[in-house]
Design a protein around this motif. Sequence first.
Motif, PDB file in Angstrom:
ATOM      1  N   LEU A 150     -34.607  29.778 -18.337  1.00 33.66           N
ATOM      2  CA  LEU A 150     -35.249  30.485 -17.967  1.00 33.66           C
ATOM      3  C   LEU A 150     -36.926  31.340 -17.737  1.00 33.66           C
ATOM      4  CD1 LEU A 150     -33.991  33.515 -16.873  1.00 33.66           C
ATOM      5  CD2 LEU A 150     -34.010  34.172 -19.386  1.00 33.66           C
ATOM      6  N   ASN A 151     -37.451  31.830 -16.788  1.00 34.12           N
ATOM      7  CA  ASN A 151     -38.617  31.999 -16.659  1.00 34.12           C
ATOM      8  C   ASN A 151     -38.391  33.689 -16.873  1.00 34.12           C
ATOM      9  OD1 ASN A 151     -40.876  33.091 -16.001  1.00 34.12           O
ATOM     10  ND2 ASN A 151     -40.897  31.314 -14.461  1.00 34.12           N
ATOM     11  N   CYS A 152     -38.951  33.727 -18.048  1.00 36.35           N
ATOM     12  CA  CYS A 152     -39.425  35.272 -18.210  1.00 36.35           C
ATOM     13  C   CYS A 152     -40.231  36.629 -17.596  1.00 36.35           C
ATOM     14  CB  CYS A 152     -40.339  35.761 -20.150  1.00 36.35           C
ATOM     15  SG  CYS A 152     -38.423  35.171 -20.610  1.00 36.35           S
ATOM     16  N   ALA A 153     -41.043  35.686 -17.052  1.00 42.17           N
ATOM     17  CA  ALA A 153     -42.146  36.177 -15.543  1.00 42.17           C
ATOM     18  C   ALA A 153     -41.262  36.977 -14.184  1.00 42.17           C
ATOM     19  CB  ALA A 153     -42.981  35.750 -16.192  1.00 42.17           C
ATOM     20  N   ALA A 154     -39.872  35.807 -14.053  1.00 42.79           N
ATOM     21  CA  ALA A 154     -40.084  36.076 -13.412  1.00 42.79           C
ATOM     22  C   ALA A 154     -38.653  36.816 -13.178  1.00 42.79           C
ATOM     23  CB  ALA A 154     -38.974  34.579 -12.204  1.00 42.79           C
ATOM     24  N   LEU A 155     -38.417  38.139 -14.717  1.00 43.04           N
ATOM     25  CA  LEU A 155     -37.417  38.735 -14.366  1.00 43.04           C
ATOM     26  C   LEU A 155     -37.360  39.790 -14.527  1.00 43.04           C
ATOM     27  CD1 LEU A 155     -35.547  37.184 -17.733  1.00 43.04           C
ATOM     28  CD2 LEU A 155     -34.447  36.836 -15.219  1.00 43.04           C
ATOM     29  N   PRO A 156     -36.879  41.249 -13.622  1.00 40.96           N
ATOM     30  CA  PRO A 156     -37.247  42.271 -13.610  1.00 40.96           C
ATOM     31  C   PRO A 156     -36.729  43.131 -14.726  1.00 40.96           C
ATOM     32  CG  PRO A 156     -36.401  41.333 -11.056  1.00 40.96           C
ATOM     33  CD  PRO A 156     -36.788  40.497 -12.644  1.00 40.96           C
ATOM     34  N   GLU A 157     -36.915  43.533 -15.139  1.00 45.67           N
ATOM     35  CA  GLU A 157     -36.593  44.396 -16.564  1.00 45.67           C
ATOM     36  C   GLU A 157     -34.907  44.684 -16.578  1.00 45.67           C
ATOM     37  OE1 GLU A 157     -37.948  47.170 -20.069  1.00 45.67           O
ATOM     38  OE2 GLU A 157     -39.446  47.287 -17.934  1.00 45.67           O
ATOM     39  N   SER A 158     -34.823  45.092 -14.505  1.00 47.44           N
ATOM     40  CA  SER A 158     -33.453  46.004 -15.230  1.00 47.44           C
ATOM     41  C   SER A 158     -32.255  44.968 -14.832  1.00 47.44           C
ATOM     42  CB  SER A 158     -33.751  46.597 -13.226  1.00 47.44           C
ATOM     43  OG  SER A 158     -33.483  45.758 -12.683  1.00 47.44           O
ATOM     44  N   VAL A 159     -32.470  43.757 -14.913  1.00 51.39           N
ATOM     45  CA  VAL A 159     -31.627  42.186 -14.671  1.00 51.39           C
ATOM     46  C   VAL A 159     -31.921  41.841 -15.625  1.00 51.39           C
ATOM     47  CG1 VAL A 159     -30.908  42.466 -12.099  1.00 51.39           C
ATOM     48  CG2 VAL A 159     -31.920  40.497 -13.334  1.00 51.39           C
ATOM     49  N   ALA A 160     -32.645  42.058 -17.041  1.00 49.67           N
ATOM     50  CA  ALA A 160     -33.180  40.952 -17.792  1.00 49.67           C
ATOM     51  C   ALA A 160     -32.182  41.107 -18.680  1.00 49.67           C
ATOM     52  CB  ALA A 160     -34.720  41.241 -18.581  1.00 49.67           C
ATOM     53  N   GLU A 161     -31.580  41.672 -19.503  1.00 50.94           N
ATOM     54  CA  GLU A 161     -30.846  41.326 -20.448  1.00 50.94           C
ATOM     55  C   GLU A 161     -29.481  40.888 -19.831  1.00 50.94           C
ATOM     56  OE1 GLU A 161     -28.898  44.970 -23.864  1.00 50.94           O
ATOM     57  OE2 GLU A 161     -29.954  45.945 -22.022  1.00 50.94           O
ATOM     58  N   SER A 162     -28.912  41.479 -18.501  1.00 48.31           N
ATOM     59  CA  SER A 162     -27.825  40.462 -17.903  1.00 48.31           C
ATOM     60  C   SER A 162     -28.120  39.127 -17.905  1.00 48.31           C
ATOM     61  CB  SER A 162     -27.835  41.263 -16.595  1.00 48.31           C
ATOM     62  OG  SER A 162     -26.903  40.693 -16.234  1.00 48.31           O
ATOM     63  N   GLU A 163     -29.200  38.428 -17.407  1.00 53.64           N
ATOM     64  CA  GLU A 163     -29.513  37.201 -17.562  1.00 53.64           C
ATOM     65  C   GLU A 163     -29.757  36.419 -18.536  1.00 53.64           C
ATOM     66  OE1 GLU A 163     -30.214  35.391 -15.112  1.00 53.64           O
ATOM     67  OE2 GLU A 163     -30.239  36.658 -13.884  1.00 53.64           O
ATOM     68  N   LEU A 164     -30.248  37.500 -19.638  1.00 61.92           N
ATOM     69  CA  LEU A 164     -29.905  36.315 -21.103  1.00 61.92           C
ATOM     70  C   LEU A 164     -28.567  36.775 -22.493  1.00 61.92           C
ATOM     71  CD1 LEU A 164     -33.454  38.042 -22.724  1.00 61.92           C
ATOM     72  CD2 LEU A 164     -32.422  35.888 -22.523  1.00 61.92           C
ATOM     73  N   PHE A 165     -27.556  37.856 -21.570  1.00 64.97           N
ATOM     74  CA  PHE A 165     -26.782  37.946 -22.078  1.00 64.97           C
ATOM     75  C   PHE A 165     -25.693  38.008 -21.725  1.00 64.97           C
ATOM     76  CE2 PHE A 165     -30.274  40.614 -24.478  1.00 64.97           C
ATOM     77  CZ  PHE A 165     -30.477  39.152 -25.860  1.00 64.97           C
ATOM     78  N   GLY A 166     -25.203  38.100 -20.399  1.00 61.54           N
ATOM     79  CA  GLY A 166     -24.427  38.365 -19.773  1.00 61.54           C
ATOM     80  C   GLY A 166     -23.532  39.964 -19.223  1.00 61.54           C
ATOM     81  N   HIS A 167     -22.900  40.183 -18.332  1.00 59.44           N
ATOM     82  CA  HIS A 167     -22.235  41.116 -18.600  1.00 59.44           C
ATOM     83  C   HIS A 167     -20.787  41.128 -17.856  1.00 59.44           C
ATOM     84  CE1 HIS A 167     -24.099  40.780 -14.066  1.00 59.44           C
ATOM     85  NE2 HIS A 167     -22.336  41.223 -13.884  1.00 59.44           N
TER      86      HIS A 167
END
Length: 505
Positions: free
Chosen positions: A242-259
Amino acid sequence: MSLSITSLASIAIDLQSGIAHPDRFARLIRTLRQLLGSDATALLRYEDRQFCPLAIDGLAQDVLGRRFALDAHPRLEAIARAGDVVRFPADSELPDPYDGLIPQHSDLKVHACLGLPLFADQNLIGALTVDGMNPLQFDSFSDEELRLVGALVAGALNTALLMEQLENQTPAAAVVPAARKNDGGEMVGLSAGIEQLKKEIEIVAGSDLNVLITGETGVGKELVARAIHSGSARAANPLVYLNCAALPESVAESELFGHVKGAFTGAIHHRTGKFEMADNGTLFLDEIGELPLTLQAKLLRVLQYGDIQRVGDDSSQRVNVRVLAATNRDLKQQVLAGEFRADLFHRLSVFPLHVPALRERGDDITLLAGFFCEQSRAKMGLKQVVLSAGARELLHRYDWPGNIRELEHAIYRAIVLARAGHPAGELVLEPQHFQLAEVVPQTMPAAAADLTPGVDNLRQATDEFQRRVIVQTLAANGSSWAAAARQLQLDVANLHRLAKRLGVK
């Protein structure tokens, strides 16, 4: 002429001496080259259907960085398949992997070629190649004499591999270089810094510690992460990136932990996060310094307690994930500036690893250039790609602000340019094929000192200085405009507009 008992005894003594095995092998092939009167000798190690040079004599230095896949080199494949000495006829139509790589004869083809496959318990472990420019160079040596030489070398190589196995405390099947990984990547280099890094990787890989990998952009931090994972007990399970720099803050939590479905507008189905994907495996968080502070707190909780909570879900679930993180930033300074949580920094940097910049690695530049030359040759279906002496000198003089990634791109561009005039596919890369003057050395004062404009051309000099800085910063950040904008403390849209005005884009 034949090999005397004294000659064979000297080979055996060389092999049994107490020096470290790379030095012992280098001395051995020097001795063999003298005894056999060859122009070039190489000791190769066999693994993953390719030969990897361990020691060379009479060949260009970049050969040590090349990896000779059997599928791409029919002569080496013939040696690997043979159970005995292989003598290639002078008029053999099979291309020789060392054509153009013998410095004193770079414009000639190899005419005499011997191959000795090396075995341990009937398993192929390596090969000894002996080459000469005279077609009759090795006719005076009998197969029996050459078999004896092969047996001596095979015994020494097998002993070295067993010693490496004991030092690493790995199963016999895993006796491969520490930074080797199953999907084709390899940490190429023999410099002190890279050898130390390989040792540290071996130490930490077998543990379950979190690791923080630091280093400039383009030095190979992801390769280090892959080496750690492949050397760990989790190697059979996923390595999730996972590239943290490519993550918009609005979807970062979903990318890490799912939804869960309905958690927010647009969440039309359940989504599995990276932590769930990496369960029982490894999660590699690249550019961790870019992670928003709000998410840093949630990441810290996972590291502390091992449980995650999907966005929109009231329940939590446990995961067993090892976290490897990488950054090109100074996280200690970010902690002091309040941009990175101190407690997360300490959790991640239980075992920090620093990857040295390419300019600090000396002759590794030549080895890596050879590695990329051979890699590109195979991908592009070329017969031969050779670096001229002038090209090797140029590569050594250059500062490589973009590190290994920039070197790889420079080699590829040079091959494309050289190929335009050589449709036959036998290329010699010369200095003019490399476009390195576009990037100034990393020292800013030197760049500024070159600009001594008069009053009349101040605007022109200012534009030229800005142009140089933008090009340099882009190269240092792997051609990422977003990363370059952050380093220059500019809005990325403004940087694009400025670059367009200056003619950089």
